[in-house]
Motif scaffolding. Structure first.
Motif, PDB file in Angstrom:
ATOM      1  N   MET A 111      -0.575 -12.560 -10.185  1.00 36.34           N
ATOM      2  CA  MET A 111       0.048 -11.554 -11.038  1.00 36.34           C
ATOM      3  C   MET A 111       1.015 -10.665 -10.264  1.00 36.34           C
ATOM      4  O   MET A 111       1.342 -10.954  -9.127  1.00 36.34           O
ATOM      5  N   HIS A 112       1.470  -9.568 -10.884  1.00 35.05           N
ATOM      6  CA  HIS A 112       2.697  -8.928 -10.445  1.00 35.05           C
ATOM      7  C   HIS A 112       2.479  -7.560  -9.819  1.00 35.05           C
ATOM      8  O   HIS A 112       2.695  -7.370  -8.632  1.00 35.05           O
ATOM      9  N   GLY A 113       2.103  -6.580 -10.640  1.00 36.16           N
ATOM     10  CA  GLY A 113       1.966  -5.228 -10.134  1.00 36.16           C
ATOM     11  C   GLY A 113       0.732  -5.051  -9.272  1.00 36.16           C
ATOM     12  O   GLY A 113      -0.086  -5.953  -9.101  1.00 36.16           O
ATOM     13  N   THR A 114       0.597  -3.862  -8.694  1.00 35.17           N
ATOM     14  CA  THR A 114      -0.568  -3.510  -7.879  1.00 35.17           C
ATOM     15  C   THR A 114      -1.404  -2.523  -8.686  1.00 35.17           C
ATOM     16  O   THR A 114      -1.349  -1.309  -8.465  1.00 35.17           O
ATOM     17  N   ALA A 116      -3.171   4.246   0.446  1.00 33.88           N
ATOM     18  CA  ALA A 116      -3.096   2.822   0.089  1.00 33.88           C
ATOM     19  C   ALA A 116      -2.157   2.603  -1.084  1.00 33.88           C
ATOM     20  O   ALA A 116      -1.425   1.605  -1.136  1.00 33.88           O
ATOM     21  N   MET A 117      -2.151   3.503  -2.033  1.00 36.12           N
ATOM     22  CA  MET A 117      -1.262   3.383  -3.185  1.00 36.12           C
ATOM     23  C   MET A 117       0.200   3.516  -2.760  1.00 36.12           C
ATOM     24  O   MET A 117       1.071   2.771  -3.226  1.00 36.12           O
ATOM     25  N   ILE A 118       0.480   4.453  -1.874  1.00 34.04           N
ATOM     26  CA  ILE A 118       1.847   4.629  -1.376  1.00 34.04           C
ATOM     27  C   ILE A 118       2.291   3.393  -0.596  1.00 34.04           C
ATOM     28  O   ILE A 118       3.449   2.951  -0.706  1.00 34.04           O
ATOM     29  N   LYS A 119       1.395   2.791   0.157  1.00 31.99           N
ATOM     30  CA  LYS A 119       1.753   1.572   0.891  1.00 31.99           C
ATOM     31  C   LYS A 119       2.153   0.469  -0.073  1.00 31.99           C
ATOM     32  O   LYS A 119       3.131  -0.249   0.155  1.00 31.99           O
ATOM     33  N   ASN A 120       1.401   0.319  -1.162  1.00 33.71           N
ATOM     34  CA  ASN A 120       1.773  -0.672  -2.169  1.00 33.71           C
ATOM     35  C   ASN A 120       3.203  -0.467  -2.649  1.00 33.71           C
ATOM     36  O   ASN A 120       3.943  -1.429  -2.894  1.00 33.71           O
ATOM     37  N   ALA A 121       3.594   0.781  -2.802  1.00 37.83           N
ATOM     38  CA  ALA A 121       4.838   1.119  -3.469  1.00 37.83           C
ATOM     39  C   ALA A 121       6.040   1.210  -2.537  1.00 37.83           C
ATOM     40  O   ALA A 121       7.166   1.384  -3.010  1.00 37.83           O
ATOM     41  N   THR A 122       5.819   1.077  -1.227  1.00 39.10           N
ATOM     42  CA  THR A 122       6.930   1.304  -0.293  1.00 39.10           C
ATOM     43  C   THR A 122       7.066   0.244   0.784  1.00 39.10           C
ATOM     44  O   THR A 122       8.090   0.214   1.474  1.00 39.10           O
ATOM     45  N   THR A 123       6.079  -0.628   0.951  1.00 41.94           N
ATOM     46  CA  THR A 123       6.026  -1.496   2.120  1.00 41.94           C
ATOM     47  C   THR A 123       6.018  -2.957   1.722  1.00 41.94           C
ATOM     48  O   THR A 123       5.253  -3.363   0.846  1.00 41.94           O
ATOM     49  N   LYS A 124       6.856  -3.745   2.375  1.00 45.13           N
ATOM     50  CA  LYS A 124       6.869  -5.178   2.146  1.00 45.13           C
ATOM     51  C   LYS A 124       5.653  -5.808   2.800  1.00 45.13           C
ATOM     52  O   LYS A 124       5.316  -5.500   3.936  1.00 45.13           O
ATOM     53  N   SER A 125       5.010  -6.703   2.095  1.00 49.15           N
ATOM     54  CA  SER A 125       3.836  -7.378   2.639  1.00 49.15           C
ATOM     55  C   SER A 125       4.231  -8.348   3.741  1.00 49.15           C
ATOM     56  O   SER A 125       5.348  -8.879   3.764  1.00 49.15           O
ATOM     57  N   PHE A 146       5.895  -2.476 -11.877  1.00 53.57           N
ATOM     58  CA  PHE A 146       6.068  -1.575 -10.740  1.00 53.57           C
ATOM     59  C   PHE A 146       6.329  -0.154 -11.239  1.00 53.57           C
ATOM     60  O   PHE A 146       5.808   0.822 -10.690  1.00 53.57           O
ATOM     61  N   ALA A 147       7.174  -0.032 -12.267  1.00 58.70           N
ATOM     62  CA  ALA A 147       7.495   1.285 -12.810  1.00 58.70           C
ATOM     63  C   ALA A 147       6.242   1.954 -13.373  1.00 58.70           C
ATOM     64  O   ALA A 147       6.025   3.164 -13.184  1.00 58.70           O
ATOM     65  N   TYR A 148       5.422   1.180 -14.075  1.00 60.71           N
ATOM     66  CA  TYR A 148       4.179   1.754 -14.605  1.00 60.71           C
ATOM     67  C   TYR A 148       3.259   2.200 -13.471  1.00 60.71           C
ATOM     68  O   TYR A 148       2.689   3.306 -13.505  1.00 60.71           O
ATOM     69  N   ALA A 182       9.330   5.790 -12.093  1.00 57.13           N
ATOM     70  CA  ALA A 182       8.631   5.304 -13.289  1.00 57.13           C
ATOM     71  C   ALA A 182       9.598   4.953 -14.408  1.00 57.13           C
ATOM     72  O   ALA A 182       9.221   4.240 -15.352  1.00 57.13           O
ATOM     73  N   LEU A 183      10.838   5.426 -14.302  1.00 57.28           N
ATOM     74  CA  LEU A 183      11.859   5.097 -15.305  1.00 57.28           C
ATOM     75  C   LEU A 183      12.668   3.862 -14.943  1.00 57.28           C
ATOM     76  O   LEU A 183      13.560   3.465 -15.706  1.00 57.28           O
ATOM     77  N   TYR A 184      12.378   3.245 -13.814  1.00 59.55           N
ATOM     78  CA  TYR A 184      13.137   2.057 -13.407  1.00 59.55           C
ATOM     79  C   TYR A 184      12.978   0.904 -14.391  1.00 59.55           C
ATOM     80  O   TYR A 184      13.780  -0.037 -14.393  1.00 59.55           O
ATOM     81  N   TYR A 185      11.926   0.947 -15.204  1.00 59.20           N
ATOM     82  CA  TYR A 185      11.755  -0.133 -16.185  1.00 59.20           C
ATOM     83  C   TYR A 185      12.990  -0.278 -17.063  1.00 59.20           C
ATOM     84  O   TYR A 185      13.310  -1.369 -17.554  1.00 59.20           O
ATOM     85  N   LYS A 186      13.726   0.839 -17.262  1.00 63.18           N
ATOM     86  CA  LYS A 186      14.910   0.811 -18.124  1.00 63.18           C
ATOM     87  C   LYS A 186      16.019  -0.076 -17.562  1.00 63.18           C
ATOM     88  O   LYS A 186      16.883  -0.543 -18.314  1.00 63.18           O
TER      89      LYS A 186
END
Length: 897
Positions: free
Chosen positions: A559-562, A587-596, A630-632, A657-661
């Motif tokens: 699946m897609h988001g974290t 850990a949440m910030i790492k999901n949102a800013t760091t390439k695996s 990701f936006a959610y 969070a508005l990037y979904y647009k």
């Protein structure tokens, strides 16, 4: 759904009547409305509901069939291991349509998910000629002779005249077989997918060992002990004889294919057109985290391998194919393995007698839809052993396909088997068995597990028809199966670093599914357990570097988001904080800013997402839904940041969070793929979803469903459409033309979106229709994948009358309660009561409402109102009151104004 009354209580324990369950057989083909005296919730449950394909109306992509993917497992709530009848060697052990039982599997298959089994062990009793393979030994059975409860299962194996009974606790199982008189009675134990290690101790009437992993629990890039599921089986009866079936030797595989394999790779899922890449490989042993070859996409590809097998001797050759997603194996152009469907990494086998010094053609076809990509192939030549060698191997311990014991039995003689399991060691499996079942009283164990279930299930009490109770309590039970607790005496085996480490661990989080309503339901019913589950996610972070997306039990790229971000944020803002909050936020910030790095991928395309404001389609598959999710998740991170006082982080992530647009196309008013340079893809580009590669209707289905995934900014979505009335028109068209499917997680929340645009009566009518039309007490009673409690939790909330459309927000949207009255006895000692006056199947519309006696006009309710203790009372009627309901909807989940 008929009018009912229910009560939810965390303290109420029902009177148990010993023996009632064991004398009642539930036939799913009949509605037992005549049954009026039932003493506990568990009596209503039939774990076979959903084990047959849904036969009702369904709007589904051709890529997914409307099947529950559930099985009649036995075990305690959130148990580490369950036991189930096995009718097939596939990952999911049981299908209603199958006519034979192959054995009883100690299973870790995540109930209701299209994932892979890991560490299974199957045990089968029989009489007469000894038969080893699952297909040969399988016995016919009748559903009318089954009893399928969470704590007890029984069936008669017709071919052997053996009654089999199962019960289980958290880490141990208790089996009881009633044999006929026979001088040749047997029990066979095996790993249904591959091999295992077995050691027989005839002096103690024991067998111990382990089964290897055949699923997605592998290394994922770490160096450490390989995964194994350990067991100790104790028998109540001595063995007259015993044997093992030695494992074939696949180390000679390269010698059998001297010319290697020619591989052809295609940038599509069906091997069509000309191959984009052709290459030769000496062996087929691949786990691809990126592209399998230069010029091939990392997902959405297929491959064909061709080679020649040159036999060295006559005898039985066994072929092993492990694949993540679909695979087919052809021997001399004959299809011998056919698993051409989406699934987790699974090993298929095929055995056949071949002549010596002959050449046979081999062809392997494979496709990868998304997530992990695995393809491994092996062939084992014949192996012979003397009886003396086999006996010695059995007592010393050896790798083997199976082990079996034999003895004489009298008529109706009960032979009992207790099995302890562990992910840590054989010694720990023995310790688990001795601590959980330290006796030979089968009924005592069954009653203990029944009591545990009744304590859990009694948090909700309903007064209803027998049909409604069966549906409701079976759904509730499925919400209390997963994630599974694999903590053993304060330690756990980490599938993230291959070590045994201290601390708690839960696994089989189907987070892409369950963040939506399963985890919010657990917040209400199991708040202390939720805190421990989050602690387990943080232990995963410590051990592997990331909060997993779909651990089973280690990392997978499913699946897609974290959405661990959503689970943690939702729990925190609702007052659950018994874990390291700073570490969780880190850990949440790492999901949102760091390439695996390595094989695990958290948010694929996260660097481009941060730079461009979206995930580019020319670089990543399923880029639209990745961007939306990701936006959610960024919205959830923003809510967590705001709650802990990190204003700068909140400001940054509420904008993200508005990037979904950026994936909403002004021309089509739908999501649409977008390239790195900002250009739009073709409006019909199926890369919108891995499921959108079927018909035109399939493709449009997913465009329209994914477009609605902006639960955190419904007003912004409405503004994009052209205003609230345009979103209402979109929803009308969406539901009228059957684009909605109750089991499609993308848009599970969408029936409640009418609340946000000033038409809550449409939500009320729709929810009641969906509940009535999509859930039954029959074998085909689930309209789609259960997905580890998500389907059932959607139903539970819907039937109760409110739903968490946006976890991470402390609010619930009001639907139409199917019950006359309900109360939730909260862990803080307060009570939340729901009353629906004049409620019926026809009276689905809310006429008016009061909260604690005061007029209430909002179509949503705040979490604090529930937790503070209150009474929400509705007056129901047959026609909509279009003046009831806050026309502005829930402002807690509307970023855009």
């Amino acid at each position: 759904m008929k009018s009912v009354t229910f009560t939810i209580s965390s303290k109420l324990i029902y009177t148990l009547v010993i023996g009632t369950l064991l004398t009642v057989s539930c036939n799913l083909n009949k509605t037992q409305d005549s049954l009026t005296e039932v003493n506990s919730p568990i009596d209503y449950i039939d774990t076979r509901i959903g084990t047959k394909s849904w036969s009702g109306k369904s709007t589904l992509s051709q890529a997914e069939l409307p099947q529950g993917h559930v099985y009649p497992g036995v075990g305690a709530p959130f148990a580490m291991t369950q036991i189930s009848p096995q009718t097939t060697k596939k990952d999911i052990p049981y299908w209603w349509e199958h006519e034979k039982i192959q054995g009883f599997r100690s299973t870790h298959y995540p109930n209701g998910a299209s994932m892979s089994e890991y560490g299974p062990l199957t045990i089968m009793p029989m009489v007469g000629d000894l038969k080893i393979t699952p297909e040969e030994r399988a016995s016919t059975f009748n559903h009318a002779n089954e009893i399928a409860k969470p704590h007890y299962y029984s069936v008669t194996l017709n071919d052997y005249n053996i009654k089999a009974e199962l019960t289980a606790v958290a880490k141990a199982k208790f089996l009881q077989f009633s044999y006929p008189k026979s001088n040749a009675s047997h029990i066979v134990i095996d790993n249904p997918f591959a091999h295992g290690y077995f050691k027989v101790n005839p002096e103690k009437n024991e067998i111990e060992g382990y089964t290897d992993n055949s699923g997605r629990a592998g290394n994922m890039g770490y160096t450490g002990r390989e995964f194994a599921s350990y067991f100790v089986a104790k028998f109540s009866k001595p063995f007259d004889s015993f044997m093992i079936v030695p494992k074939p030797d696949i180390t000679k595989t390269p010698l059998l294919f001297p010319e290697g394999f020619t591989g052809k790779f295609y940038n599509n899922l069906n091997l069509s057109g000309k191959p984009s890449v052709t290459r030769n490989d000496a062996i087929i042993d691949f786990e691809w985290s990126e592209s399998p070859a230069k010029g091939i996409k990392p997902n959405q590809f297929s491959a064909k391998y061709i080679g020649e097998l040159v036999t060295t001797q006559a005898g039985v050759y066994t072929f092993y194919v492990t694949s993540d997603d679909g695979v087919r194996l052809f021997l001399d152009d004959k299809l011998v393995i056919d698993s051409w469907y989406n699934r987790g990494a699974t090993t298929n086998t095929y055995s056949v007698s071949l002549e010596a010094t002959k050449t046979y053609s081999i062809k392997i076809e494979y496709f990868d839809s998304g997530g992990g990509a695995t393809l491994k192939f092996g062939c084992a030549p014949p192996v012979t052993h003397t009886p003396e060698q086999i006996s010695l191997m059995a007592t010393k311990g050896a790798q083997a396909n199976a082990v079996h014991v034999s003895f004489k039995t009298n008529k109706d003689e009960k032979v009992q088997v207790k099995i302890g399991t562990s992910f840590i060691s054989i010694d720990q499996a023995r310790k688990n068995l001795n601590s959980e079942i330290n006796h030979w009283d089968f009924e005592k164990t069954a009653e203990e597990t029944k009591n545990k279930w009744n304590q859990a299930l009694s948090k909700i009490k309903i007064e209803a028809s027998e049909t409604d109770k069966k549906i409701f309590y079976t759904a509730l039970q499925r919400c209390m199966l997963l994630p599974r607790n694999i903590t053993e005496d304060g330690y756990h085996y980490s599938a993230f670093n291959g070590k045994v480490v201290p601390g708690v661990m839960y696994t089989d989080f189907s987070l892409w599914d369950t963040f939506r309503s399963e985890h919010p339901l657990l917040i209400l019913l199991e708040p202390e357990r939720v805190s421990v589950m989050i602690e387990a996610l943080l232990n995963s972070y410590d051990e592997g570097g990331w909060i997993p997306k779909w651990p089973s039990p280690g990392y997978s790229n499913i699946m897609h988001g974290t959405h661990g971000d959503a689970v943690i944020a939702d729990a925190y803002i609702k007052g659950i904080k018994g874990y390291n909050v700073d570490k969780a936020f880190e850990a949440m910030i790492k999901n949102a800013t760091t390439k695996s790095t390595g094989r695990y991928v958290a948010r694929a395309g996260i660097l481009e997402y941060q730079k461009l404001g979206y995930v580019p389609t020319d670089k990543y598959g399923e880029s639209a839904i990745r961007t939306m999710e990701f936006a959610y998740d960024d919205y959830c991170i923003a809510q967590m940041a705001k709650a802990i006082g990190k204003t700068d982080v909140y400001n940054e992530f509420i904008k993200r969070a508005l990037y979904y647009k950026n994936m909403l196309d002004p021309e089509t008013k739908l999501v649409r793929g977008r390239n790195s340079d900002g250009s739009w893809r073709d409006a019909n580009d199926p890369s919108i979803s891995g499921w959108a590669y079927g018909s035109d209707k399939d493709r449009e289905n997913y465009f329209r469903n994914i477009t609605l995934f902006a639960p955190h900014d419904v007003q912004g979505l409405a503004n994009f459409m052209g205003g609230n009335h345009k979103l209402e028109e979109y929803l009308d068209h969406f539901f009228k033309n059957d684009f909605y499917y109750v089991g499609d997680e993308y848009s599970m929340h969408s029936p409640y979106l009418y609340n946000y645009v000033g038409a809550p009566w449409k939500t009320q009518k729709l929810i009641r229709e969906l509940i009535n039309d999509n859930f039954e007490e029959t074998p085909g009673g689930l309209p789609g994948n259960e997905d580890c409690g998500q389907m059932s939790s959607w139903y539970i909330f819907g039937a109760m009358g409110f739903y968490p459309t946006c976890p991470g927000s402390p609010t619930y949207q009001i639907g139409s309660p199917a019950f006359n009255k309900g109360s939730i006895n909260l862990a803080n000692g307060k009570v939340f009561t729901i009353i629906a006056n004049n409620n019926s199947k026809e009276n689905v519309y809310i006429q008016s409402a009061t909260l604690n006696g005061e007029a209430y006009t909002k179509s949503w309710i705040h979490h604090d109102a529930i937790m503070n203790g209150s009474t929400l009372e509705f007056e129901m009627g047959p026609k909509p009151n279009k003046n009831w309901g806050d026309l502005k909807g829930d402002r807690h989940v509307s970023i855009s104004e």
